[in-house]
Write a protein that holds these residues in place. Structure first.
Motif, mmCIF file in Angstrom:
data_model
loop_
_atom_site.group_PDB
_atom_site.id
_atom_site.type_symbol
_atom_site.label_atom_id
_atom_site.label_comp_id
_atom_site.label_asym_id
_atom_site.label_seq_id
_atom_site.Cartn_x
_atom_site.Cartn_y
_atom_site.Cartn_z
ATOM 1 N N HIS A 188 0.821 -1.213 0.000
ATOM 2 C CA HIS A 188 0.000 0.000 0.000
ATOM 3 C C HIS A 188 0.853 1.260 0.000
ATOM 4 C CE1 HIS A 188 -3.357 -2.690 0.447
ATOM 5 N NE2 HIS A 188 -2.696 -3.277 1.422
ATOM 6 N N CYS A 199 -7.356 0.552 -5.101
ATOM 7 C CA CYS A 199 -7.008 -0.598 -4.262
ATOM 8 C C CYS A 199 -8.179 -0.941 -3.351
ATOM 9 C CB CYS A 199 -5.767 -0.247 -3.431
ATOM 10 S SG CYS A 199 -5.164 -1.606 -2.403
ATOM 11 N N CYS A 201 -8.037 -1.233 -0.368
ATOM 12 C CA CYS A 201 -7.856 -0.478 0.876
ATOM 13 C C CYS A 201 -8.418 0.932 0.763
ATOM 14 C CB CYS A 201 -6.377 -0.427 1.252
ATOM 15 S SG CYS A 201 -5.414 0.742 0.281
ATOM 16 N N ASN A 203 -7.041 3.288 -1.293
ATOM 17 C CA ASN A 203 -6.041 4.117 -1.978
ATOM 18 C C ASN A 203 -6.223 4.050 -3.487
ATOM 19 O OD1 ASN A 203 -4.610 5.025 0.253
ATOM 20 N ND2 ASN A 203 -3.146 3.327 0.202
ATOM 21 N N ASP A 206 -1.827 2.936 -5.414
ATOM 22 C CA ASP A 206 -0.740 2.314 -4.643
ATOM 23 C C ASP A 206 -0.265 1.049 -5.375
ATOM 24 O OD1 ASP A 206 -2.561 0.315 -3.925
ATOM 25 O OD2 ASP A 206 -2.738 0.929 -1.827
HETATM 26 ZN ZN LIG Z 1 -3.864 -0.417 -0.970
#
Ligand SMILES: [Zn+2]
Length: 321
Positions: A188, A199, A201, A203, A206
């Motif tokens: 990340h 992503c 997550c 982001n 990344d």
């Molecule tokens: Zn990520």
């Protein structure tokens, strides 16, 4: 290729249970002097109370013991290699994994629960005081240090390049954990400019969003999966070759950053994307390291995982064997 080490415990050693928790499946087995026994795989439970996943793991350990003719009370330790990120609640690991916990991204994500965390270590510890829970990247690193390509090294990393990106780090002989056991979430980090690759997550742009196995068909829909990109490149498709050169630039920079930050001796690489195409990828990745700041990168080598494509099978065992 060398034979893989046997997953057996020495005569007289008490049996251990090995648990591998991913976003889609949970694998449980028990290991004693006969070897791996009673291996079970189920889809990861994502419905019910926030401790439903822990209850699934406990039930599966019981079923695995029964299949192996081992009494659960004889299990000396339980190694759990789990996807992250982790949060700690009174010192015990809970999972804050976007693929498991529906309460993180909200209803739009479509998960059948509103968990902000999945309770894990506390219920397991109650049943098995010898439980040890680690991020799967850390567990894989320990397996490579014990049986694989990182044996005898004090400054090293394991990187899995698969559906996602996972990393385990060791410096001065100590495996790094960090404040919540999340050290090694290097997938990340940002290493290039990108404004469209999202992503899991949250982001944008990344490393994992750019190069993970599941990112490739999303970014380059003309290829249905990662394998197709590599096949096309091997057949001389210029577009596919350019894609692989670009993802090697991103991953090569990631590896370079780890080496110069931590002064590493060796990085072992595994995971399905890397493993199936390692002969093609390894020299391309190495080219982003060799010759750059050689006081730090000189002598540091990238190598294929010693445990080959089975690092994950040894990861939980490495935590308790
Ligand atoms: Zn990520």
């Amino acid at each position: 290729m060398n034979a893989l080490p046997a997953t057996t415990l020495p005569a007289g050693a008490a049996p251990v249970a090995c648990v591998d928790i991913g976003g889609t499946k949970v694998a449980v087995s028990v290991v004693d002097q006969r070897g791996t026994q009673g291996r079970l795989i189920e889809p990861t439970v994502k419905q019910g109370a926030p401790d439903a996943l822990a209850q699934q793991v406990l039930r599966m350990i019981g079923a695995s013991c029964q299949a192996a003719h081992i009494r659960p009370g004889d299990i000396a330790a339980v190694g759990v290699a789990a996807c992250g990120p982790f949060v700690l609640n009174q010192g015990r690991v809970e999972l804050a994994t976007p693929n498991i916990c529906g309460g993180l991204a909200g209803a739009a994500r479509g998960l059948p629960n509103d968990w902000t965390t999945a309770v894990l270590e506390a219920p397991l510890h109650q049943a098995f005081p010898g439980v040890r829970v680690e991020n799967d990247g850390i567990a894989a690193l320990e397996a490579e240090r014990r049986w694989g390509a990182l044996q005898g090294l004090s400054h090293c990393a394991y990187v899995t390049w698969s559906t996602g990106i996972g990393v385990g780090l060791c410096v001065d002989g100590r495996v790094l954990h960090g404040k919540n056991g999340n050290a090694g979430h290097a997938g990340h980090m940002f290493v290039s400019d990108n404004s469209d690759a999202l992503c899991g997550c949250g982001n944008i742009g990344d490393v994992e969003a750019l190069v993970a196995g599941n990112a490739l068909p999303r970014r380059f829909p003309v290829y249905p999966d990662a394998a197709t990109v590599f096949i096309a490149a091997s057949e001389g498709d210029a577009g596919a070759t350019a894609i692989i050169d670009e993802i090697c630039r991103v991953m090569g920079r990631t590896l370079y950053n780890l080496i110069v930050t931590l002064d590493l001796q060796r990085i072992s690489l595994g995971g399905s994307v890397f493993w199936h195409h390692r002969d093609y990828l390894l020299p391309r990745l190495q080219s982003h390291i060799s010759g750059r700041l050689s006081a730090l990168t000189g002598g540091c080598t990238l190598v294929p995982a010693g445990l080959q494509d089975q690092v994950g099978d040894y990861a939980a065992l490495a935590l308790v064997a």
